[in-house]
Design an enzyme around this catalytic site. Structure first.
Site, short mmCIF file in Angstrom:
data_model
loop_
_atom_site.label_atom_id
_atom_site.label_comp_id
_atom_site.label_asym_id
_atom_site.label_seq_id
_atom_site.Cartn_x
_atom_site.Cartn_y
_atom_site.Cartn_z
CG ASN A 7 41.68 49.07 48.68
OD1 ASN A 7 40.70 48.78 48.85
ND2 ASN A 7 41.96 50.45 48.34
CG ASP A 9 38.27 50.25 48.06
OD1 ASP A 9 37.92 50.37 49.42
OD2 ASP A 9 38.77 51.02 47.24
CG HIS A 10 38.07 45.39 44.61
ND1 HIS A 10 38.79 45.08 43.48
CD2 HIS A 10 37.54 46.54 44.49
CE1 HIS A 10 38.63 46.20 42.74
NE2 HIS A 10 38.12 47.14 43.24
NE ARG A 18 23.00 37.77 43.72
CZ ARG A 18 22.76 36.44 44.05
NH1 ARG A 18 22.28 36.23 45.30
NH2 ARG A 18 23.00 35.79 43.06
CG HIS A 43 38.48 55.28 47.02
ND1 HIS A 43 38.99 55.09 45.52
CD2 HIS A 43 37.84 56.52 47.08
CE1 HIS A 43 38.55 56.48 44.96
NE2 HIS A 43 38.03 57.21 45.80
NE ARG A 45 34.40 55.26 42.61
CZ ARG A 45 35.30 55.53 41.65
NH1 ARG A 45 36.39 55.31 41.57
NH2 ARG A 45 35.16 56.30 40.53
NE ARG A 49 32.55 52.53 40.92
CZ ARG A 49 33.25 53.20 39.85
NH1 ARG A 49 34.40 52.37 39.68
NH2 ARG A 49 33.30 54.05 38.98
CG HIS A 50 34.36 49.98 46.26
ND1 HIS A 50 34.64 51.20 47.05
CD2 HIS A 50 34.86 50.17 45.13
CE1 HIS A 50 35.47 51.73 46.35
NE2 HIS A 50 35.69 51.10 45.02
CD GLU A 70 42.80 54.74 47.91
OE1 GLU A 70 42.09 54.52 46.85
OE2 GLU A 70 43.59 53.60 47.82
CB THR A 101 42.39 55.39 41.42
OG1 THR A 101 41.67 55.32 42.50
CG2 THR A 101 42.92 57.03 41.33
CD GLU A 151 48.76 54.78 47.45
OE1 GLU A 151 48.48 55.20 48.41
OE2 GLU A 151 48.73 53.84 46.82
CG HIS A 191 46.42 51.63 40.87
ND1 HIS A 191 46.23 50.75 39.91
CD2 HIS A 191 45.20 52.29 41.60
CE1 HIS A 191 44.95 51.01 39.76
NE2 HIS A 191 44.59 51.88 40.48
N GLY A 192 47.69 48.08 41.37
CA GLY A 192 47.98 47.17 40.33
C GLY A 192 49.32 46.17 40.90
N GLY A 213 45.30 46.16 47.11
CA GLY A 213 43.99 45.58 47.27
C GLY A 213 43.58 44.47 46.42
CG HIS A 214 42.35 43.47 41.80
ND1 HIS A 214 40.93 43.39 41.52
CD2 HIS A 214 42.64 42.47 41.01
CE1 HIS A 214 40.54 42.51 40.70
NE2 HIS A 214 41.80 41.84 40.13
#
Ligand code: PXP
Length: 238
Positions: A7, A9-10, A18, A43, A45, A49-50, A70, A101, A151, A191-192, A213-214
């Site tokens: 993922n 997204d980040h 910026r 994702h 959204r 936001r990203h 997503e 999420t 998932e 997730h996580g 992702g993160h």
């Protein structure tokens, strides 16, 4: 052996901080694929936001492996998804104030509505995944609404604060994966997940794919820091 979908997204989160052009999640996706990722996840959204619409549209054309979008099962995003046509969509719950999420989708509470949405995507040749807690009722509902994939939400396992709690959450995920597989659903999990907590989950043979992702983006920032500074130092000092 399980597959890994990344993922990105980040990467977009850093760019949006910026409102700049870099870092581009499209480039990050290409590099993830070069490193062997089996798929790319973004994702889109409702609050944008990203990931932006432009990212999704370019990724749909450039991802060589498998693109999983997503999304909330809301009409605006449904229309975009049906137009862009990723290989797969994953329905997730979405709340504006959340940092990410937070929980699985309540499939049980909206079976009739979801059945219609799932059908629209499948008729367009797009595979449908539902992001659900490791809860037998939700898995049964996922089966009833005709999902191809579930998932399993691993957030509570990842966030467990004691070994006992982590064991309990691990068992829930394992039981859910076995049940989902018996129900004929393809099983993913995410997730996580990070470089420490992933290992134990890889012992669950039913899980065919991990969505991460993160922790990957966080590590990419750190493992890339030294090189990035050296390169700038060369420019500054010649
Ligand atoms: N799966 C789903 C459904 C998600 O919403 C997210 C977060 O975007 C992930 C997996 C990835 O979670 P993480 O960024 O914590 O690896």
């Amino acid at each position: 052996m399980a597959r890994l979908s990344v993922n990105v997204d980040h990467v977009a989160t850093v760019r949006q901080a910026r409102l700049a052009k870099e870092p581009d999640p499209v480039t990050a996706a290409a590099l993830a694929e070069l490193a062997g990722a089996h798929g790319i996840i973004v994702h889109l959204r409702e609050d944008r936001r990203h990931i932006q619409d432009r990212d999704l549209r370019i990724l749909a054309q450039t991802v060589k492996t498998h693109l999983n979008l997503e999304m909330a099962a809301e009409e605006e995003i449904i229309r975009i998804a049906l137009d862009v046509r990723p290989q797969m969509v994953t329905f997730v719950p979405e709340r504006r104030q959340e940092l990410t999420t937070e929980g699985g989708l309540d499939v049980k509470g909206q079976e009739a509505r979801l059945r219609g949405v799932v059908e629209r995507f499948q008729q367009a040749g797009i595979k449908v995944s539902l992001f659900v807690d490791p809860d037998p009722d939700q898995l049964q509902s996922a089966r009833r609404v005709g999902a191809d994939v579930v998932e399993i939400h691993t957030g509570r396992y990842a966030d467990a604060s004691t070994p006992e709690e982590r064991d309990r959450e691990f068992q829930r995920i394992r039981d859910a994966a076995v049940l989902a597989s018996q129900l004929g659903l393809e099983v993913h999990a995410g997730h996580g997940l990070d470089y420490r907590n992933i290992e134990r989950l890889t012992t669950i043979g039913e899980i065919q794919e991990f969505s991460i992702g993160h922790s990957i983006v966080a590590r990419a920032v750190l493992v890339g820091m030294e090189r990035a500074v050296r390169e700038m130092l060369e420019k500054v000092q010649g």
